[in-house]
Design an enzyme around this catalytic site. Structure first.
Site, PDB file in Angstrom:
ATOM      1  N   ASN A  12      25.768 -48.940  61.860  1.00  8.47           N
ATOM      2  CA  ASN A  12      25.448 -49.176  60.422  1.00  8.47           C
ATOM      3  C   ASN A  12      26.658 -50.147  59.990  1.00  8.47           C
ATOM      4  OD1 ASN A  12      25.586 -48.972  57.585  1.00  8.47           O
ATOM      5  ND2 ASN A  12      25.372 -46.606  57.467  1.00  8.47           N
ATOM      6  N   ARG A  94      21.159 -49.100  60.815  1.00  9.58           N
ATOM      7  CA  ARG A  94      20.556 -48.903  59.477  1.00  9.58           C
ATOM      8  C   ARG A  94      20.308 -50.254  58.688  1.00  9.58           C
ATOM      9  NH1 ARG A  94      24.450 -48.042  54.556  1.00  9.58           N
ATOM     10  NH2 ARG A  94      22.771 -47.688  52.671  1.00  9.58           N
ATOM     11  N   ARG A 242      29.515 -49.335  41.246  1.00 12.05           N
ATOM     12  CA  ARG A 242      28.068 -50.198  40.500  1.00 12.05           C
ATOM     13  C   ARG A 242      27.919 -49.471  39.380  1.00 12.05           C
ATOM     14  NH1 ARG A 242      24.588 -49.358  45.868  1.00 12.05           N
ATOM     15  NH2 ARG A 242      26.301 -49.166  47.209  1.00 12.05           N
ATOM     16  N   GLU A 383      22.299 -39.051  57.893  1.00 13.03           N
ATOM     17  CA  GLU A 383      21.216 -40.457  57.902  1.00 13.03           C
ATOM     18  C   GLU A 383      21.409 -41.011  59.707  1.00 13.03           C
ATOM     19  OE1 GLU A 383      24.048 -41.714  55.078  1.00 13.03           O
ATOM     20  OE2 GLU A 383      22.431 -42.652  54.019  1.00 13.03           O
TER      21      GLU A 383
END
Ligand code: ADP
Length: 399
Positions: A12, A94, A242, A383
């Protein structure tokens, strides 16, 4: 030593870090051996590897910044040394956005890389780094199979309406649609629901992935029917740095009246907003929870407000609510945020048991009361397990 035991490496690659996990394939189902990361690539890189129980296996630090190529090689060398008994069968990556072309994971070849390059400008904070890691391995280990596993893929089951923006239709052909992300996490949660709660597996469930990036997914019958992220991972909830949903006029106004360049606006919206921007203190929820500063409290209140607001949107989009699942860093570890979010959703029939919510259980557990109309669960996400599963499947079948 048995050199024939196959192992899978999951990578990742982020802007300043590369995370990894090594799995052995036991009877076709991957099992974690160890994992870790190199963080701080641009400053003082720090390598750490831990075993499946969380015990530290190795730790190193460098004074000089490292290029991503070096980080990938350091990880590969470490994996080869530490797992001598295994034969590396494939690497699963990923990748954030695979577009309409890839509603599932895929074995990487030149044509796949071309598609990933095409979508990279939509996710400048992640996708170029992920593609670079794939290319680096292709040149250093040309025979190694590589698989791309997409955060967008799980959401390709959404209806046409849930995918559209109200722009002229021709813009959809330019890739302007609600792609949605965190799909590897939602995929994992959907695989856990049948054992944990058959009602939620076939019902209407809002999964709240609350990490440093945060989004919601409305599941209907364990498939994605709605998600709060849109064209890019910037939309929807307030996140660590964000901004989440924003009136689209704001960037245009800042460009016009304050002469801000696109790069400065991108930095503002992606790196300087969210919990960090509002609090002026930190992007880490732990710091804000323990602070008495009014900015920190304001940031937490706005986080909850946007979370409840977006949950309402998710409920209307999937036409109901049987359950809520909290997952990722904040969702799994912050009883306070879970309590505040559930209090803000009490009107929808959400009621949690404070004792269950505050318990230190690290496995999946239900936190709603017996009489709550809506079931509420905490389910740790994984994940990498989804990347390993798909990588193994594609390796075993040859794509
Ligand atoms: P990422 O999105 O980077 O994969 P995680 O899902 O691990 O990250 O979430 C990281 C975030 O989780 C941190 O930024 C921090 O705000 C939050 N977090 C981690 N532990 C706790 C905790 N005990 N209480 C509140 N927030 C936490």
């Amino acid at each position: 030593m048995n050199q024939n035991l196959p192992a899978l490496l999951c990578l990742n690659a982020g802007s300043s870090s590369v995370k990894f996990s090594l799995y052995k394939a036991v009877n076709g189902s991957p099992e974690l051996l160890f994992g870790g990361q190199i963080e701080g690539l641009l400053t003082q890189p720090h390598f750490k590897a831990i075993d499946a129980d969380g015990n530290t296996l190795n730790e190193r630090q460098w004074e000089q910044p490292q290029r991503r190529a070096e980080a990938v090689e350091i990880i590969l060398d470490y994996v080869k040394t530490e797992a001598k008994d295994y034969q590396l069968a494939a690497v699963g990556h990923r990748v954030v956005l695979g577009g309409t072309e890839y509603p599932h994971s895929v074995l990487v070849d030149d044509a796949v890389l071309e598609v990933l390059d095409h979508y990279a400008p939509i996710v400048p904070s992640h996708q170029p780094a992920e593609i670079e890691a794939i290319r680096l391995l292709r040149s250093s280990h040309p025979d190694l199979k590589q698989v791309a596993c997409f955060d967008s893929a799980f959401h390709r089951t959404k209806s046409e309406i849930a995918d559209l923006y109200a722009l002229p239709l021709s813009y959809r052909d330019k890739g302007i649609r609600r792609w949605g992300f965190h799909g590897l996490s939602y995929d994992y949660i959907s695989t856990q629901l049948p054992q944990l709660s058959p009602r939620l597996a076939i019902g209407k469930t809002v999964v709240m992935h609350l990490g440093s990036g945060a989004s919601l997914c409305g599941l209907v019958n364990s498939q994605s029917a709605y998600t709060s992220m849109g064209f890019s991972p910037l939309d929807g909830l307030m996140m660590g740095t964000r901004c989440g949903s924003l009136d689209p006029m704001i960037p245009l106004y800042l460009m016009d009246q304050y002469k801000m360049a696109p790069a400065a606006i991108e930095k503002l919206l992606i790196k300087e907003s969210g919990l960090l921007g509002v609090s002026g203190i930190s992007n880490d929820m732990r710091d804000l929870e323990s602070s008495v500063d009014s900015g920190a409290q304001l940031a937490v209140e706005l986080f909850i407000y946007m979370l409840a607001q977006q949950t309402g949107t998710a409920m209307a989009s999937i036409q109901g609510l049987d359950g809520i699942v909290f997952t990722a860093g904040i969702g799994e570890r912050s009883p306070m945020i879970r309590a505040k979010a559930c209090a803000a959703l009490a009107w929808a029939g959400v009621e949690i048991d404070p004792a269950l919510n505050g318990s230190k259980i690290h496995e999946a557990h239900r936190i709603s009361t017996e009489q709550s109309r809506v079931e509420v669960w905490v389910i740790p996400t994984d994940e990498e397990a989804v990347i390993a599963r798909d990588t193994w499947k594609l390796c075993a079948t040859g794509g």
